[in-house]
Scaffold this active site. Structure first.
Site, mmCIF file in Angstrom:
data_model
loop_
_atom_site.group_PDB
_atom_site.id
_atom_site.type_symbol
_atom_site.label_atom_id
_atom_site.label_comp_id
_atom_site.label_asym_id
_atom_site.label_seq_id
_atom_site.Cartn_x
_atom_site.Cartn_y
_atom_site.Cartn_z
ATOM 1 N N ARG A 26 -36.896 3.715 13.471
ATOM 2 C CA ARG A 26 -36.273 2.665 12.633
ATOM 3 C C ARG A 26 -36.985 2.462 11.294
ATOM 4 N NH1 ARG A 26 -36.210 0.673 17.771
ATOM 5 N NH2 ARG A 26 -34.162 0.876 18.719
ATOM 6 N N LYS A 41 -32.930 6.710 -3.336
ATOM 7 C CA LYS A 41 -31.759 7.271 -2.660
ATOM 8 C C LYS A 41 -32.243 8.459 -1.833
ATOM 9 C CE LYS A 41 -27.952 6.265 -5.844
ATOM 10 N NZ LYS A 41 -26.944 6.887 -6.715
ATOM 11 N N GLU A 70 -31.355 15.820 -17.280
ATOM 12 C CA GLU A 70 -31.427 14.429 -16.791
ATOM 13 C C GLU A 70 -32.325 13.615 -17.741
ATOM 14 O OE1 GLU A 70 -29.502 13.422 -14.370
ATOM 15 O OE2 GLU A 70 -29.175 15.116 -13.002
ATOM 16 N N LYS A 123 -35.564 5.305 -15.933
ATOM 17 C CA LYS A 123 -34.817 5.258 -14.662
ATOM 18 C C LYS A 123 -35.278 4.061 -13.825
ATOM 19 C CE LYS A 123 -32.943 7.475 -10.664
ATOM 20 N NZ LYS A 123 -32.713 8.617 -9.813
ATOM 21 N N GLU A 139 -26.570 0.194 -7.196
ATOM 22 C CA GLU A 139 -25.503 0.758 -8.039
ATOM 23 C C GLU A 139 -24.221 -0.076 -8.030
ATOM 24 O OE1 GLU A 139 -25.410 5.025 -7.808
ATOM 25 O OE2 GLU A 139 -23.603 5.138 -9.026
ATOM 26 N N ARG A 153 -26.640 0.495 -12.900
ATOM 27 C CA ARG A 153 -27.140 1.811 -12.456
ATOM 28 C C ARG A 153 -26.129 2.926 -12.715
ATOM 29 N NH1 ARG A 153 -30.879 3.199 -7.085
ATOM 30 N NH2 ARG A 153 -31.065 5.420 -7.501
ATOM 31 N N ASN A 213 -25.006 7.842 -14.458
ATOM 32 C CA ASN A 213 -24.000 8.867 -14.182
ATOM 33 C C ASN A 213 -23.408 9.486 -15.452
ATOM 34 O OD1 ASN A 213 -24.136 8.699 -11.357
ATOM 35 N ND2 ASN A 213 -22.919 6.825 -11.401
ATOM 36 N N HIS A 263 -22.115 13.072 -15.658
ATOM 37 C CA HIS A 263 -21.885 13.505 -14.281
ATOM 38 C C HIS A 263 -20.407 13.542 -13.880
ATOM 39 C CE1 HIS A 263 -26.197 13.116 -14.001
ATOM 40 N NE2 HIS A 263 -26.199 13.538 -12.755
ATOM 41 N N HIS A 271 -20.018 16.964 -12.487
ATOM 42 C CA HIS A 271 -19.736 17.194 -11.064
ATOM 43 C C HIS A 271 -18.480 18.028 -10.870
ATOM 44 C CE1 HIS A 271 -22.293 13.627 -9.471
ATOM 45 N NE2 HIS A 271 -22.912 14.771 -9.274
ATOM 46 N N HIS A 306 -27.172 22.098 -10.891
ATOM 47 C CA HIS A 306 -26.689 20.740 -11.149
ATOM 48 C C HIS A 306 -27.094 20.282 -12.561
ATOM 49 C CE1 HIS A 306 -25.866 16.477 -10.644
ATOM 50 N NE2 HIS A 306 -27.105 16.222 -11.031
HETATM 51 N N1 LIG Z 1 -32.277 11.055 -4.663
HETATM 52 C C1 LIG Z 1 -31.806 11.117 -5.871
HETATM 53 O O1 LIG Z 1 -31.658 10.110 -6.567
HETATM 54 C C2 LIG Z 1 -31.465 12.470 -6.434
HETATM 55 C C3 LIG Z 1 -31.228 12.613 -7.806
HETATM 56 C C4 LIG Z 1 -30.968 13.901 -8.297
HETATM 57 C C5 LIG Z 1 -30.958 14.989 -7.435
HETATM 58 N N2 LIG Z 1 -31.194 14.797 -6.106
HETATM 59 C C6 LIG Z 1 -31.210 15.927 -5.175
HETATM 60 O O2 LIG Z 1 -32.268 16.791 -5.545
HETATM 61 C C7 LIG Z 1 -31.978 18.101 -5.062
HETATM 62 C C8 LIG Z 1 -32.339 19.107 -6.127
HETATM 63 O O3 LIG Z 1 -33.707 19.002 -6.412
HETATM 64 P P1 LIG Z 1 -34.553 20.239 -6.962
HETATM 65 O O4 LIG Z 1 -33.858 20.825 -8.124
HETATM 66 O O5 LIG Z 1 -35.937 19.775 -7.122
HETATM 67 O O6 LIG Z 1 -34.372 21.315 -5.788
HETATM 68 P P2 LIG Z 1 -35.349 21.937 -4.700
HETATM 69 O O7 LIG Z 1 -36.133 20.909 -3.989
HETATM 70 O O8 LIG Z 1 -34.519 22.852 -3.857
HETATM 71 O O9 LIG Z 1 -36.333 22.829 -5.570
HETATM 72 C C9 LIG Z 1 -35.816 23.918 -6.290
HETATM 73 C C10 LIG Z 1 -36.507 25.228 -5.893
HETATM 74 O O10 LIG Z 1 -37.826 25.225 -6.406
HETATM 75 C C11 LIG Z 1 -38.772 25.491 -5.363
HETATM 76 N N3 LIG Z 1 -39.971 24.750 -5.757
HETATM 77 C C12 LIG Z 1 -40.085 23.411 -5.861
HETATM 78 N N4 LIG Z 1 -41.262 23.076 -6.398
HETATM 79 C C13 LIG Z 1 -41.923 24.230 -6.630
HETATM 80 C C14 LIG Z 1 -43.181 24.540 -7.188
HETATM 81 N N5 LIG Z 1 -43.973 23.596 -7.705
HETATM 82 N N6 LIG Z 1 -43.551 25.836 -7.250
HETATM 83 C C15 LIG Z 1 -42.713 26.821 -6.788
HETATM 84 N N7 LIG Z 1 -41.503 26.591 -6.273
HETATM 85 C C16 LIG Z 1 -41.105 25.309 -6.200
HETATM 86 C C17 LIG Z 1 -38.082 25.043 -4.117
HETATM 87 O O11 LIG Z 1 -38.602 25.693 -2.993
HETATM 88 C C18 LIG Z 1 -36.649 25.437 -4.395
HETATM 89 O O12 LIG Z 1 -36.483 26.815 -4.111
HETATM 90 C C19 LIG Z 1 -30.514 18.105 -4.685
HETATM 91 O O13 LIG Z 1 -30.404 18.130 -3.278
HETATM 92 C C20 LIG Z 1 -29.981 16.781 -5.228
HETATM 93 O O14 LIG Z 1 -28.939 16.247 -4.456
HETATM 94 C C21 LIG Z 1 -31.434 13.571 -5.599
HETATM 95 ZN ZN LIG Z 2 -27.833 14.370 -11.701
#
Ligand SMILES: NC(=O)c1ccc[n+]([C@@H]2O[C@H](COP(=O)([O-])OP(=O)(O)OC[C@H]3O[C@@H](n4cnc5c(N)ncnc54)[C@H](O)[C@@H]3O)[C@@H](O)[C@H]2O)c1
Ligand SMILES: [Zn+2]
Length: 365
Positions: free
Chosen positions: A125, A147, A189, A231, A241, A245, A249, A252, A256, A268
């Protein structure tokens, strides 16, 4: 006759937390983590790319302190961010007898942060977690705001929660191990943050594009701090949101649509860049910004090699159709976030479809 018994649970919650930003601070961060959350067991969740580079630094520091530490490495990539993987991690926590007094350390990009945060939100929990983001995107965006979620086959981020970390530790030096192709993934971003909220920050990015591209650590620290401030300010005003907030977007709605119509083959962040260009053009067409502001926006995108064009193979009508699936769409009306100057946007703007179509077609040529 019925008896009414009220269960009175009015609460005042303080979910405030600190975000630490620096360079080569990974090992030192462990002291902070341990000071902040006195856990009986530390559980690192990371992916198969990140852990080999940075996992042992953390694990060894914790072991040196005589602490109980486990780690779970999942296969890198968005395809791991699902309910099955979450369940596997949870089973491993149970197998290792991780109690309520455990701390989850999410070490990795947005995929790791989103999934590990969601595990923390529901395990017994809810147990505390901290984030150590290792991609630019996770440093400027996903690690802020609480999030957390996993994807399903039908839709992204569908199952999740709002769950804040106890702290976030950003070490810009971890960016050096990223593959060249994605080292600046997240810059759109940051550019978005400038356009929606802070003209000075926008100018800072414009003027330091070369240093950002070479990952100059001093400039990266300022870049990341700037985005975090914007942010987190927005999230502070509207955590769930319901209003402000939504400005996050910007870029986006079209972004999207392009992302989904190209089957998630374009990053993305790049789609957000395309969305920023498209929605800025819509704002220009509506007379909300002038041509010189529009040009500044296109120029900053181009300076980071972000295409300010929409792939030609996409049907403009399909793009418009997809925008109706946007989460801001209420009662079948698409609401746009559009700039009125650099540093200011209007939100919940309704745009005639003919203008959207014109803008899309123009960006395909
Ligand atoms: N929670 C939120 O508010 C929010 C906002 C935007 C995006 N997201 C989410 O974030 C995700 C995308 O994040 P991302 O682009 O960081 O993707 P990710 O975590 O998949 O990282 C991208 C790639 O880089 C590699 N990697 C990461 N750090 C590294 C490092 N220091 N050295 C070598 N390799 C490394 C990872 O293994 C992966 O292959 C999506 O799932 C998206 O939905 C969430
Ligand atoms: Zn985004």
């Amino acid at each position: 006759m019925s008896v009414n018994i009220q269960v009175c649970l009015k609460k005042q919650i303080d979910d405030s937390y600190n975000i630490f930003v620096g360079k080569e601070i990974l090992a030192a961060q462990i002291n902070e983590i341990v000071k902040m959350v006195k856990a009986n067991c530390y559980y690192i969740i990371s992916d198969s790319n990140v852990y080999p580079f940075h996992g042992n630094t953390i694990k060894e520091e914790l072991i040196k302190k005589g602490l109980k530490v486990f780690h779970y490495i999942f296969p890198a990539g968005e395809q791991s961010k699902n309910r099955q993987m979450k369940a596997m991690i949870e089973d491993d926590l149970i197998k290792n007898k991780a109690g309520r007094d455990s701390l989850i350390i999410a070490l990795g990009g947005g995929v790791t942060g989103d999934m590990a945060g969601f595990v923390a939100a529901t395990y017994q929990r809810g147990i505390p977690f901290v984030q150590i983001p290792t991609t630019l995107l996770s440093m400027v965006d996903s690690s802020i705001g609480g999030k957390v979620a996993v994807d399903t086959d039908l839709a992204k981020n569908m199952i999740g929660a709002f769950y804040q970390p106890k702290a976030v530790f950003v070490d810009v030096s971890t960016l050096k191990t990223l593959p060249e192709k994605i080292k600046l993934n997240g810059i759109c971003e940051a550019i978005k943050h400038g356009i929606i909220f802070d003209a000075k920050y926008f100018d800072f990015i414009t003027n330091n594009a070369d240093k950002i591209k070479s990952l100059d650590e001093k400039v990266m620290i300022d870049l990341i701090i700037g985005s975090i401030k914007i942010k987190s300010f927005v999230v502070e005003q509207d955590e769930k949101e319901k209003g402000l907030r939504q400005i996050l977007n910007f870029g986006h709605t079209i972004g999207h649509a392009v992302e989904s119509l190209t089957n998630y083959t374009i990053l993305h962040d790049t789609c957000v860049g395309i969305g920023i260009a498209s929605e800025s053009l819509i704002a220009l067409k509506l007379g909300m910004i002038n041509k010189s502001i529009f040009d500044k926006i296109i120029d900053i995108l181009k300076s980071f090699d972000i295409p300010a064009t929409i792939p030609k193979e996409l049907n403009p009508d399909s793009i418009i159709e997809k925008t109706y699936l946007d989460k801001k769409t209420k009662s079948n009306v698409v609401k746009y976030v559009l700039p009125t100057e650099i540093g200011k946007v209007d939100f919940e703007v309704e745009v005639p479809e003919s203008i959207v179509k014109e803008a899309v077609i123009q960006l395909q040529n």
